[in-house]
Design a protein around this motif. Structure first.
Motif, PDB file in Angstrom:
ATOM      1  N   GLY A 111      -1.231 -10.454  -2.602  1.00 26.22           N
ATOM      2  CA  GLY A 111      -1.298  -9.007  -2.701  1.00 26.22           C
ATOM      3  C   GLY A 111      -1.555  -8.534  -4.109  1.00 26.22           C
ATOM      4  O   GLY A 111      -1.852  -9.329  -5.006  1.00 26.22           O
ATOM      5  N   LYS A 112      -1.420  -7.235  -4.272  1.00 23.69           N
ATOM      6  CA  LYS A 112      -1.614  -6.615  -5.578  1.00 23.69           C
ATOM      7  C   LYS A 112      -0.611  -5.479  -5.734  1.00 23.69           C
ATOM      8  O   LYS A 112      -0.083  -4.957  -4.755  1.00 23.69           O
ATOM      9  N   ALA A 113      -0.348  -5.123  -6.980  1.00 24.60           N
ATOM     10  CA  ALA A 113       0.563  -4.023  -7.296  1.00 24.60           C
ATOM     11  C   ALA A 113       0.216  -3.520  -8.695  1.00 24.60           C
ATOM     12  O   ALA A 113      -0.556  -4.147  -9.419  1.00 24.60           O
ATOM     13  N   VAL A 114       0.805  -2.394  -9.055  1.00 23.79           N
ATOM     14  CA  VAL A 114       0.611  -1.835 -10.383  1.00 23.79           C
ATOM     15  C   VAL A 114       1.932  -1.902 -11.134  1.00 23.79           C
ATOM     16  O   VAL A 114       2.963  -1.429 -10.634  1.00 23.79           O
ATOM     17  N   ILE A 115       1.905  -2.513 -12.318  1.00 26.04           N
ATOM     18  CA  ILE A 115       3.076  -2.484 -13.201  1.00 26.04           C
ATOM     19  C   ILE A 115       3.013  -1.166 -13.963  1.00 26.04           C
ATOM     20  O   ILE A 115       2.027  -0.887 -14.644  1.00 26.04           O
ATOM     21  N   THR A 116       4.061  -0.360 -13.833  1.00 29.16           N
ATOM     22  CA  THR A 116       4.082   0.955 -14.488  1.00 29.16           C
ATOM     23  C   THR A 116       4.912   0.961 -15.763  1.00 29.16           C
ATOM     24  O   THR A 116       4.883   1.932 -16.508  1.00 29.16           O
ATOM     25  N   GLY A 117       5.674  -0.109 -15.997  1.00 30.35           N
ATOM     26  CA  GLY A 117       6.485  -0.184 -17.203  1.00 30.35           C
ATOM     27  C   GLY A 117       7.414  -1.376 -17.167  1.00 30.35           C
ATOM     28  O   GLY A 117       7.452  -2.135 -16.193  1.00 30.35           O
ATOM     29  N   CYS A 118       8.175  -1.524 -18.239  1.00 28.71           N
ATOM     30  CA  CYS A 118       9.164  -2.592 -18.341  1.00 28.71           C
ATOM     31  C   CYS A 118      10.465  -1.959 -18.828  1.00 28.71           C
ATOM     32  O   CYS A 118      10.463  -1.240 -19.834  1.00 28.71           O
ATOM     33  N   VAL A 119      11.563  -2.193 -18.103  1.00 28.73           N
ATOM     34  CA  VAL A 119      12.840  -1.547 -18.419  1.00 28.73           C
ATOM     35  C   VAL A 119      13.934  -2.588 -18.645  1.00 28.73           C
ATOM     36  O   VAL A 119      13.828  -3.725 -18.203  1.00 28.73           O
ATOM     37  N   GLU A 120      14.986  -2.145 -19.335  1.00 32.14           N
ATOM     38  CA  GLU A 120      16.175  -2.981 -19.529  1.00 32.14           C
ATOM     39  C   GLU A 120      17.345  -2.483 -18.697  1.00 32.14           C
ATOM     40  O   GLU A 120      18.367  -3.150 -18.597  1.00 32.14           O
ATOM     41  N   GLU A 121      17.203  -1.301 -18.105  1.00 27.79           N
ATOM     42  CA  GLU A 121      18.209  -0.716 -17.214  1.00 27.79           C
ATOM     43  C   GLU A 121      17.482  -0.014 -16.077  1.00 27.79           C
ATOM     44  O   GLU A 121      16.394   0.528 -16.273  1.00 27.79           O
ATOM     45  N   SER A 122      18.114  -0.011 -14.897  1.00 28.83           N
ATOM     46  CA  SER A 122      17.529   0.680 -13.755  1.00 28.83           C
ATOM     47  C   SER A 122      18.600   0.926 -12.703  1.00 28.83           C
ATOM     48  O   SER A 122      19.526   0.124 -12.549  1.00 28.83           O
ATOM     49  N   ASP A 123      18.444   2.014 -11.967  1.00 24.09           N
ATOM     50  CA  ASP A 123      19.334   2.300 -10.841  1.00 24.09           C
ATOM     51  C   ASP A 123      18.873   1.601  -9.558  1.00 24.09           C
ATOM     52  O   ASP A 123      19.548   1.682  -8.536  1.00 24.09           O
ATOM     53  N   SER A 124      17.737   0.944  -9.613  1.00 27.33           N
ATOM     54  CA  SER A 124      17.215   0.268  -8.428  1.00 27.33           C
ATOM     55  C   SER A 124      18.187  -0.825  -7.989  1.00 27.33           C
ATOM     56  O   SER A 124      18.666  -1.610  -8.813  1.00 27.33           O
ATOM     57  N   PRO A 125      18.476  -0.914  -6.686  1.00 24.16           N
ATOM     58  CA  PRO A 125      19.347  -1.996  -6.195  1.00 24.16           C
ATOM     59  C   PRO A 125      18.695  -3.377  -6.344  1.00 24.16           C
ATOM     60  O   PRO A 125      19.360  -4.385  -6.190  1.00 24.16           O
ATOM     61  N   TRP A 126      17.410  -3.407  -6.663  1.00 21.76           N
ATOM     62  CA  TRP A 126      16.681  -4.656  -6.833  1.00 21.76           C
ATOM     63  C   TRP A 126      16.712  -5.150  -8.275  1.00 21.76           C
ATOM     64  O   TRP A 126      16.219  -6.240  -8.564  1.00 21.76           O
ATOM     65  N   PHE A 127      17.277  -4.359  -9.199  1.00 23.47           N
ATOM     66  CA  PHE A 127      17.281  -4.734 -10.609  1.00 23.47           C
ATOM     67  C   PHE A 127      18.469  -5.625 -10.927  1.00 23.47           C
ATOM     68  O   PHE A 127      19.606  -5.284 -10.674  1.00 23.47           O
ATOM     69  N   PHE A 128      18.166  -6.820 -11.487  1.00 24.26           N
ATOM     70  CA  PHE A 128      19.199  -7.749 -11.929  1.00 24.26           C
ATOM     71  C   PHE A 128      19.056  -8.066 -13.408  1.00 24.26           C
ATOM     72  O   PHE A 128      19.919  -8.703 -13.982  1.00 24.26           O
ATOM     73  N   GLY A 129      17.894  -7.699 -14.005  1.00 24.00           N
ATOM     74  CA  GLY A 129      17.659  -7.883 -15.426  1.00 24.00           C
ATOM     75  C   GLY A 129      17.448  -9.327 -15.830  1.00 24.00           C
ATOM     76  O   GLY A 129      17.354 -10.194 -14.988  1.00 24.00           O
ATOM     77  N   PRO A 130      17.376  -9.580 -17.112  1.00 17.21           N
ATOM     78  CA  PRO A 130      17.576  -8.611 -18.184  1.00 17.21           C
ATOM     79  C   PRO A 130      16.425  -7.612 -18.345  1.00 17.21           C
ATOM     80  O   PRO A 130      16.605  -6.532 -18.888  1.00 17.21           O
ATOM     81  N   PHE A 131      15.209  -7.965 -17.828  1.00 12.33           N
ATOM     82  CA  PHE A 131      14.093  -7.037 -17.884  1.00 12.33           C
ATOM     83  C   PHE A 131      13.554  -6.822 -16.481  1.00 12.33           C
ATOM     84  O   PHE A 131      13.607  -7.725 -15.642  1.00 12.33           O
ATOM     85  N   GLY A 132      13.023  -5.638 -16.237  1.00 17.57           N
ATOM     86  CA  GLY A 132      12.438  -5.342 -14.938  1.00 17.57           C
ATOM     87  C   GLY A 132      11.078  -4.705 -15.095  1.00 17.57           C
ATOM     88  O   GLY A 132      10.929  -3.723 -15.824  1.00 17.57           O
ATOM     89  N   PHE A 133      10.085  -5.279 -14.427  1.00 12.40           N
ATOM     90  CA  PHE A 133       8.748  -4.686 -14.403  1.00 12.40           C
ATOM     91  C   PHE A 133       8.730  -3.704 -13.236  1.00 12.40           C
ATOM     92  O   PHE A 133       8.845  -4.116 -12.083  1.00 12.40           O
ATOM     93  N   THR A 134       8.601  -2.412 -13.529  1.00 12.21           N
ATOM     94  CA  THR A 134       8.585  -1.405 -12.471  1.00 12.21           C
ATOM     95  C   THR A 134       7.229  -1.453 -11.776  1.00 12.21           C
ATOM     96  O   THR A 134       6.185  -1.579 -12.412  1.00 12.21           O
ATOM     97  N   LEU A 135       7.269  -1.350 -10.442  1.00 13.00           N
ATOM     98  CA  LEU A 135       6.073  -1.568  -9.626  1.00 13.00           C
ATOM     99  C   LEU A 135       5.751  -0.360  -8.752  1.00 13.00           C
ATOM    100  O   LEU A 135       6.654   0.361  -8.314  1.00 13.00           O
ATOM    101  N   ALA A 136       4.469  -0.169  -8.492  1.00 18.40           N
ATOM    102  CA  ALA A 136       4.002   0.893  -7.601  1.00 18.40           C
ATOM    103  C   ALA A 136       2.752   0.401  -6.866  1.00 18.40           C
ATOM    104  O   ALA A 136       2.128  -0.590  -7.266  1.00 18.40           O
ATOM    105  N   ASN A 137       2.401   1.096  -5.810  1.00 21.66           N
ATOM    106  CA  ASN A 137       1.149   0.876  -5.069  1.00 21.66           C
ATOM    107  C   ASN A 137       0.935  -0.573  -4.646  1.00 21.66           C
ATOM    108  O   ASN A 137      -0.185  -1.087  -4.731  1.00 21.66           O
ATOM    109  N   ALA A 138       1.983  -1.221  -4.186  1.00 19.94           N
ATOM    110  CA  ALA A 138       1.866  -2.610  -3.734  1.00 19.94           C
ATOM    111  C   ALA A 138       1.142  -2.656  -2.392  1.00 19.94           C
ATOM    112  O   ALA A 138       1.341  -1.796  -1.531  1.00 19.94           O
TER     113      ALA A 138
END
Length: 158
Positions: A111-138
């Motif tokens: 598949g494909k997706a768009v990386i919209t940013g990279c975060v060190e904190e997130s409210d997403s239940p999928w975030f475990f860190g230490p970094f998270g690539f935020t995704l859209a349009n998968a």
């Protein structure tokens, strides 16, 4: 050797040889050598499936990136059984493929997706860190077999 390119007319992702080609969807003719090959990121199943089915909105990594833009999702050969349990617990009402079905979605671009940013904190239940690539349009695509690599890579298709 083929590379994976996005058609400049209809945005279909396809594996093509270098040179002039016709898009397999819209028949638009373009030169692949003037197009940048898409980068890929290898992600274990069932996490790749969760991203491509709109459940998982962030990809956890131990390293950071400044890259934003479209990427290809590569599903590696390893399967994360604990990840499957987590996804089932988070989504008890969703039909999730069996391990046997997942095997058909491994070892290539899925598949494909768009990386919209990279975060060190997130409210997403999928975030475990230490970094998270935020995704859209998968979006899922038919499997294009190829080997994966660590970090971002340009897939090579035989």
């Amino acid at each position: 050797m083929k590379t994976i390119i996005k058609c400049p007319n209809c945005t279909k992702v396809q594996a093509v040889k270098p040179g002039m080609v016709n898009c397999s969807t819209c028949n638009f003719r373009f030169n692949t050598e003037s197009r940048q090959p898409l980068r890929a990121l290898s992600i274990q199943q069932p996490w790749a499936w969760a991203i491509l089915n709109g459940l998982k909105d962030i990809e956890n990594r131990k390293w950071t990136t400044t890259f934003t833009g479209q990427i290809l999702i590569h599903a590696g050969q390893k399967f994360d059984n604990e990840g499957l349990k987590f996804i089932k617990d988070m989504n008890p009402d969703i039909e999730i493929p069996t391990e046997k079905e997942f095997k058909k979605m491994m070892g290539g671009i899925v598949g494909k997706a768009v990386i919209t940013g990279c975060v060190e904190e997130s409210d997403s239940p999928w975030f475990f860190g230490p970094f998270g690539f935020t995704l859209a349009n998968a979006k899922a695509i038919d499997l294009i077999p190829c080997k994966g690599q660590l970090k971002f890579f340009t897939p090579k298709i035989d």
